[in-house]
Write a protein that holds these residues in place. Structure first.
Motif, mmCIF file in Angstrom:
data_model
loop_
_atom_site.group_PDB
_atom_site.id
_atom_site.type_symbol
_atom_site.label_atom_id
_atom_site.label_comp_id
_atom_site.label_asym_id
_atom_site.label_seq_id
_atom_site.Cartn_x
_atom_site.Cartn_y
_atom_site.Cartn_z
ATOM 1 N N SER A 1 7.937 2.044 -10.602
ATOM 2 C CA SER A 1 6.945 2.557 -9.673
ATOM 3 C C SER A 1 5.668 1.742 -9.825
ATOM 4 N N ALA A 54 -5.869 6.022 -9.476
ATOM 5 C CA ALA A 54 -5.064 5.562 -8.332
ATOM 6 C C ALA A 54 -3.576 5.668 -8.643
ATOM 7 N N GLU A 100 0.814 -1.213 0.000
ATOM 8 C CA GLU A 100 0.000 0.000 0.000
ATOM 9 C C GLU A 100 0.850 1.266 0.000
ATOM 10 N N LYS A 101 1.953 1.270 0.751
ATOM 11 C CA LYS A 101 2.705 2.508 0.984
ATOM 12 C C LYS A 101 3.936 2.686 0.100
ATOM 13 N N ASP A 115 -3.388 -2.167 -6.560
ATOM 14 C CA ASP A 115 -4.686 -1.837 -7.142
ATOM 15 C C ASP A 115 -5.587 -3.064 -7.148
ATOM 16 N N VAL A 148 1.441 0.883 -8.017
ATOM 17 C CA VAL A 148 0.345 1.097 -7.082
ATOM 18 C C VAL A 148 -0.307 -0.268 -6.841
ATOM 19 N N ALA A 193 6.408 2.891 -3.100
ATOM 20 C CA ALA A 193 6.165 3.431 -4.442
ATOM 21 C C ALA A 193 6.957 2.702 -5.520
ATOM 22 N N GLU A 228 -2.628 9.446 -8.796
ATOM 23 C CA GLU A 228 -2.667 10.084 -7.483
ATOM 24 C C GLU A 228 -1.483 9.663 -6.613
ATOM 25 N N LYS A 229 -1.191 8.370 -6.581
ATOM 26 C CA LYS A 229 -0.108 7.900 -5.717
ATOM 27 C C LYS A 229 1.252 8.347 -6.220
ATOM 28 N N LEU A 230 1.470 8.269 -7.536
ATOM 29 C CA LEU A 230 2.809 8.468 -8.080
ATOM 30 C C LEU A 230 3.040 9.858 -8.667
#
Length: 151
Positions: A44, A104, A22-23, A48, A46, A25, A107-109
């Motif tokens: 990198s 997702a 989850e955390k 998902d 996510v 990258a 947003e995360k990366l």
């Protein structure tokens, strides 16, 4: 951590692995070409919906290797806190990616590949997950087998 420290139980190992998924990258991704030439790169990602979603240029060896073998091995962490994942890899064109998955990833990366035809997403569906820190955690390191969490 030293060998004298108590080993984590299976529930804690699974939770720690899920927290990393989850955390974190970035993940190391190993693939091989049809004739067995290995390739290891950091990408990198996510986490998902139970899969890892990564991206790379469509001409990079990692993307090219997905087609003939359909397999990948990924690692999170360092040598004294490993999460080892084996999974089935598939290429997902940005136009075929769900809006939720694309959002997702972006947003995360902090970058959005949708609309960039020189890039592809790679979706890795885990079928094996192992986690360990030191030798005292080698026994019972299997957390997922055949795509099913054991814990």
């Amino acid at each position: 951590m030293t060998e004298r420290e108590q080993a984590r139980g299976p529930e804690q190992r699974k939770q720690d692995a899920l927290d990393r998924l989850e955390k974190d990258a970035d993940v190391w991704v190993a693939t091989a070409s049809a004739d067995g030439v290995p390739c290891l790169v950091p990408l990198s990602f996510v986490w998902d919906r139970g899969t890892l979603l990564l991206a790379t240029r469509r001409t990079n060896p990692t993307a090219l290797n997905v087609t003939p073998t359909g397999q990948a091995r990924l690692t999170l962490g360092h040598t004294r806190d490993v999460v080892l994942i084996e999974g089935t890899a598939e290429i997902v064109e940005w136009a075929d990616l769900s809006a939720a998955s694309g959002d997702a990833f972006a947003e995360k990366l902090g970058w959005d590949l949708r609309g960039r035809n020189t890039w592809v997403y790679l979706r890795i569906t885990p079928y094996t997950v192992k986690a360990w820190r030191e030798v005292n955690e080698l026994a019972g390191r299997e957390l997922m087998l055949d795509g099913t969490w054991l814990i």
